[in-house]
Every structure is written in structure tokens, then in C-alpha cells.
Design a protein around this motif. Structure first.
Motif, PDB file in Angstrom:
ATOM      1  N   LEU A  12       0.820  -1.226   0.000  1.00  0.00           N
ATOM      2  CA  LEU A  12       0.000   0.000   0.000  1.00  0.00           C
ATOM      3  C   LEU A  12       0.845   1.263   0.000  1.00  0.00           C
ATOM      4  O   LEU A  12       0.318   2.350  -0.214  1.00  0.00           O
ATOM      5  CB  LEU A  12      -0.846   0.038   1.292  1.00  0.00           C
ATOM      6  CG  LEU A  12      -2.002  -0.929   1.450  1.00  0.00           C
ATOM      7  CD1 LEU A  12      -2.439  -0.964   2.914  1.00  0.00           C
ATOM      8  CD2 LEU A  12      -3.175  -0.513   0.572  1.00  0.00           C
ATOM      9  N   ARG A 113      -6.679   8.150  -2.817  1.00  0.00           N
ATOM     10  CA  ARG A 113      -6.948   7.078  -1.841  1.00  0.00           C
ATOM     11  C   ARG A 113      -8.022   7.474  -0.840  1.00  0.00           C
ATOM     12  O   ARG A 113      -8.969   6.729  -0.618  1.00  0.00           O
ATOM     13  CB  ARG A 113      -5.673   6.687  -1.082  1.00  0.00           C
ATOM     14  CG  ARG A 113      -5.958   5.747   0.096  1.00  0.00           C
ATOM     15  CD  ARG A 113      -4.722   5.074   0.642  1.00  0.00           C
ATOM     16  NE  ARG A 113      -4.108   4.238  -0.368  1.00  0.00           N
ATOM     17  CZ  ARG A 113      -2.876   3.700  -0.249  1.00  0.00           C
ATOM     18  NH1 ARG A 113      -2.163   3.937   0.838  1.00  0.00           N
ATOM     19  NH2 ARG A 113      -2.389   2.951  -1.202  1.00  0.00           N
ATOM     20  N   TYR A 120     -11.322   2.038   0.824  1.00  0.00           N
ATOM     21  CA  TYR A 120     -10.993   1.730   2.218  1.00  0.00           C
ATOM     22  C   TYR A 120     -10.918   0.228   2.546  1.00  0.00           C
ATOM     23  O   TYR A 120     -10.020  -0.189   3.282  1.00  0.00           O
ATOM     24  CB  TYR A 120     -11.937   2.467   3.183  1.00  0.00           C
ATOM     25  CG  TYR A 120     -11.393   2.388   4.589  1.00  0.00           C
ATOM     26  CD1 TYR A 120     -10.168   2.983   4.911  1.00  0.00           C
ATOM     27  CD2 TYR A 120     -12.050   1.658   5.574  1.00  0.00           C
ATOM     28  CE1 TYR A 120      -9.628   2.868   6.185  1.00  0.00           C
ATOM     29  CE2 TYR A 120     -11.515   1.547   6.852  1.00  0.00           C
ATOM     30  CZ  TYR A 120     -10.312   2.151   7.158  1.00  0.00           C
ATOM     31  OH  TYR A 120      -9.775   2.025   8.408  1.00  0.00           O
ATOM     32  N   PHE A 123      -7.436  -1.053   2.057  1.00  0.00           N
ATOM     33  CA  PHE A 123      -6.515  -0.512   3.056  1.00  0.00           C
ATOM     34  C   PHE A 123      -6.745  -1.205   4.398  1.00  0.00           C
ATOM     35  O   PHE A 123      -5.807  -1.662   5.055  1.00  0.00           O
ATOM     36  CB  PHE A 123      -6.709   1.008   3.209  1.00  0.00           C
ATOM     37  CG  PHE A 123      -5.749   1.610   4.209  1.00  0.00           C
ATOM     38  CD1 PHE A 123      -4.505   2.063   3.792  1.00  0.00           C
ATOM     39  CD2 PHE A 123      -6.067   1.668   5.551  1.00  0.00           C
ATOM     40  CE1 PHE A 123      -3.595   2.575   4.714  1.00  0.00           C
ATOM     41  CE2 PHE A 123      -5.165   2.176   6.486  1.00  0.00           C
ATOM     42  CZ  PHE A 123      -3.933   2.639   6.057  1.00  0.00           C
ATOM     43  N   HIS A 208      -0.374   3.431  -5.086  1.00  0.00           N
ATOM     44  CA  HIS A 208      -1.635   4.166  -4.964  1.00  0.00           C
ATOM     45  C   HIS A 208      -2.485   4.085  -6.239  1.00  0.00           C
ATOM     46  O   HIS A 208      -3.463   3.363  -6.291  1.00  0.00           O
ATOM     47  CB  HIS A 208      -1.355   5.634  -4.597  1.00  0.00           C
ATOM     48  CG  HIS A 208      -0.938   5.823  -3.166  1.00  0.00           C
ATOM     49  ND1 HIS A 208      -1.684   6.531  -2.263  1.00  0.00           N
ATOM     50  CD2 HIS A 208       0.148   5.392  -2.488  1.00  0.00           C
ATOM     51  CE1 HIS A 208      -1.078   6.533  -1.073  1.00  0.00           C
ATOM     52  NE2 HIS A 208       0.047   5.855  -1.191  1.00  0.00           N
ATOM     53  N   ASP A 212      -5.206   1.157  -5.822  1.00  0.00           N
ATOM     54  CA  ASP A 212      -6.442   1.546  -5.118  1.00  0.00           C
ATOM     55  C   ASP A 212      -7.592   1.509  -6.122  1.00  0.00           C
ATOM     56  O   ASP A 212      -7.458   2.022  -7.246  1.00  0.00           O
ATOM     57  CB  ASP A 212      -6.301   2.972  -4.551  1.00  0.00           C
ATOM     58  CG  ASP A 212      -5.410   3.021  -3.315  1.00  0.00           C
ATOM     59  OD1 ASP A 212      -5.261   1.984  -2.627  1.00  0.00           O
ATOM     60  OD2 ASP A 212      -4.846   4.100  -3.029  1.00  0.00           O
TER      61      ASP A 212
END
Ligand SMILES: N[C@@H](CCC(=O)N[C@@H](CS)C(=O)NCC(=O)O)C(=O)O
Length: 368
Positions: A12, A113, A120, A123, A208, A212
Motif C-alpha cells: 500500500l 486514496r 478503504y 486498506f 496508490h 487503489d
């Protein structure tokens, strides 16, 4: 048997992507170790002074922090597949693109992000499992939530402000178009093999934008040459041994609009950070770290203005670029200077940055 290199970081993480892709490309054997909460907040803090990733632990148990220092150190030790070009314009461009890739893209990476809820779950799942491996899911979710809270706390400072979302999205879409057009013609930023410039840009692009869900779908998927470059960088397959940078120290025409944007946007930002820092240092002891952020700067983006806090660390990255210039022989400096003039970048060489040393995530004035 000697201990291997250990890379502490996450998929991440922006700067972990930079270092991981670099180590893979160099063929340096390393253990890719997802960093847990204890290592991140205790061991890394003790060894480097900051709670930060990535950290590269060397076989002799030195804990190296900061992706630029890590790459510098590895380049000294591993000569094969150098990532710093040997000719002046390409070398200078590689360091400049490194500073831009590392610093300019932070608001973009954070906005794409944290401003879109669909990101989310990834993450929460990955950060939670890395921070507290083996713990119940609900405890992992709490740990991920704590780290997310800290990161969200930085958004306002780096310029992720709701009134700027449209500007950030428009800028990103335009820049991704330019990168896509470049990579459709040239496989890497400066030619047929990656340099420091590619490793820096892949930090934001791998960790990212390319991973994402929101930016991956909206920004990257519609641009296949950009997507392929990210995947090539992350896979680092063996290169054709003849792979070269562009001949005659040339920069591809498709990179020129990107460089012009750097000179029109990034350089004015750097100038304003420098004004603030220079004023602060008038009465500041050598070696004492300055705050991580200062007052806002106002960056021209076309007809609009982007506001974000001045981060003095950015000047340390630009100092690297200017140090490269200063170390060139005079006739090579002249080549770089006339290349800068041709793209509207001559103000970069007029910057007078007070000498800085890096201390973890901060900088402090150093003896000149
Ligand atoms: N500029 C550094 C800094 C590394 C960095 O900012 N890492 C992020 C994660 S990608 C982090 O740990 N941030 C914590 C913080 O900013 O407090 C580098 O090149 O390594």
C-alpha cells in the motif's frame, strides 16, 4: 551464511513501491517483509528516529531510511544495471523527475486514496493484517483505523481539500494522458530501460493509483500504455542486455510537456517553500530540525491555484538535483543549462537553497 537484505514496508505504501521495484530490477536479493505494528512504531522509531516505511535492513544490520538514500547506497554497492544515467541532461532530468515523483504527487496519491470510500476495504484489510498478524479481524480493523486516522490527519496540509478535488482530478487525468502518450512510444521515461526517474514515479503509480480501486478504474485502466508500464516496473522481468537510454543524451519529445508542467508548477512551489524556509532559518540553530510543514504555498495550475502547506523536506530533494548540476564539468553544465532554457526551466538553477541535512522525515540547516 550472511543475513539477507530485509525491506520493511507494505504494497500500500508509496515509497515502499519505489524501493521494491528498484531492488527487483537490480537483482538484489531481499526479503519483502510486511512491517508490523511493533517493528514500525518501536524498532524503526529507535533505529531511524521516525515511524516510517520503507526501511531497508542491510546484512550488517544497518537500518536505512529514505528511499533516495537507500538507492544511493545500493548504487554504490551494486554496479550492475545502474539507474543513474551517465550523460548530463539525462542525469539531471532523472534527479529532477525523482524530486517531482516523490514530492509533487503526494497530494494526488493521498486524494485518490482517501477521498473515495471504495478504496478503504483494501486498506483496512491489508494494513490490519500487516500491523497485527494473527489477531482477530476486529482488532486488526481497529489498528488499521488508527493508522488511517493519522494519515487522514495530513490531508488538509498536503492540499487534499474538498474545494480542490476537481482541480486535483483534472490535473491527474491530464498528466496520466501525457504519461500514457509517452509510454506508448518509449518503454521507460528516458529510454528502453528504467532509471531513478521511473522508480520514483512508480511509487505513486504502483502503491496508490495503480492499485487503489478508484484511481485504478478511473485514472489508470483507460490508459493502457501507462498500465503496462506500471506492470512492467512491478514485475521487473530480465531486460534485453542491449536496452539503452535514448542516444545522444536526448529527451523524448513526449516527455517535454511533462517537463514543462514541472517547470510551470513544481518549480514555483519549490521557490515559495524556499522563501519561507530561508526566512525561518535566519534565526535557527544548525542541526535543529524545522517543522515538517510551514504556511501555505499557492501553486499556479493553468488558470487555477492549488494551495497546500510548504514541506521543507521537498527542498532537500531539490538540493540533490542542484548538487548533481554543481558536480558536472563546466561544459556539461552548459548543456544542462541550455536544455533547461529550451523548456522554460532556467529558474531552477537560480534557486539558492540553504544547505540542508535530512533527519528522518524532517530537515535541518547544515554547515555549508
Ligand atoms: N521521503 C521518504 C519518506 C517515506 C514516507 O513518507 N513514507 C510514508 C509511507 S509511503 C510514511 O511512512 N509516512 C509517515 C509519515 O509521513 O509520518 C522516502 O523517500 O522514503
Amino acid at each position: 551464511m550472511s543475513r539477507p537484505y530485509i525491506l520493511y514496508g507494505w504494497h500500500l505504501s508509496y515509497f515502499t513501491g519505489k524501493v521494491r521495484c528498484y531492488l527487483q530490477y537490480k537483482g538484489i536479493e531481499f526479503v519483502d517483509q510486511a512491517v508490523d505494528m511493533f517493528t514500525l512504531t518501536q524498532r524503526i522509531k529507535r533505529k531511524t528516529g521516525a515511524v516510517v516505511m520503507p526501511v531497508l535492513r542491510t546484512p550488517d544490520d544497518t537500518w536505512l531510511q529514505d528511499s533516495s538514500d537507500i538507492i544511493d547506497r545500493m548504487e554504490e554497492q551494486f554496479a550492475a544495471r545502474p539507474v543513474v544515467p551517465s550523460t548530463p541532461v539525462q542525469k539531471f532530468a532523472a534527479y529532477l523527475l525523482e524530486a517531482w515523483g516523490d514530492e509533487w504527487w503526494i497530494p494526488i496519491a493521498m486524494h485518490t486514496r482517501w477521498s473515495y470510500a471504495e478504496n478503504y476495504p483494501l486498506f483496512e484489510r491489508e494494513a490490519g493484517a500487516h500491523l497485527l498478524p494473527g489477531f482477530p479481524r476486529w482488532v486488526q480493523r481497529r489498528a488499521a483505523g488508527f493508522v488511517a486516522g493519522n494519515l487522514r490527519g495530513m490531508l488538509q496540509r498536503v492540499g487534499v481539500r474538498s474545494e480542490q478535488f476537481q482541480l486535483l482530478n483534472d490535473w491527474t487525468a491530464q498528466m496520466c494522458d501525457l504519461l500514457d502518450a509517452h509510454f506508448a512510444r518509449v518503454p521507460y521515461l528516458l529510454g528502453e530501460r528504467p532509471t531513478l526517474a521511473d522508480f520514483s514515479l512508480v511509487g505513486t503509480m504502483y502503491g496508490h493509483l495503480g492499485r487503489d480501486p478508484w484511481p485504478k478504474r478511473v485514472m489508470v485502466a483507460p490508459r493502457p500504455a501507462l498500465r503496462d508500464w506500471i506492470d512492467r516496473m512491478a514485475a521487473s522481468p530480465p531486460l534485453d542486455p542491449g536496452a539503452a537510454l535514448l542516444a545522444d543524451d536526448a529527451i523524448a519529445p513526449t516527455l517535454e510537456p511533462i517537463l514543462r508542467a514541472i517547470f510551470a508548477q513544481f518549480v514555483p512551489m519549490v521557490e515559495q517553500i524556499n522563501v519561507q524556509l530561508t526566512a525561518l532559518l535566519r534565526d535557527w540553530p544548525l542541526g535543529k530540525p524545522v517543522p515538517r510543514s510551514l504556511a501555505d504555498v499557492e501553486i499556479p495550475i493553468g488558470n487555477a491555484v492549488l494551495r497546500r502547506a510548504a514541506l521543507p523536506y521537498t527542498l532537500w530533494m531539490v538540493q540533490r538535483v542542484l548538487d548533481v548540476y554543481a558536480a558536472l564539468p563546466l561544459h556539461e553544465q552548459a548543456n544542462v543549462a541550455s536544455w533547461l532554457v529550451s523548456l522554460g526551466g532556467e529558474r531552477l538553477l537560480e534557486l539558492r537553497i540553504p544547505r540542508l541535512q535530512r533527519m528522518g522525515l524532517r530537515v535541518a540547516p547544515a554547515a555549508a
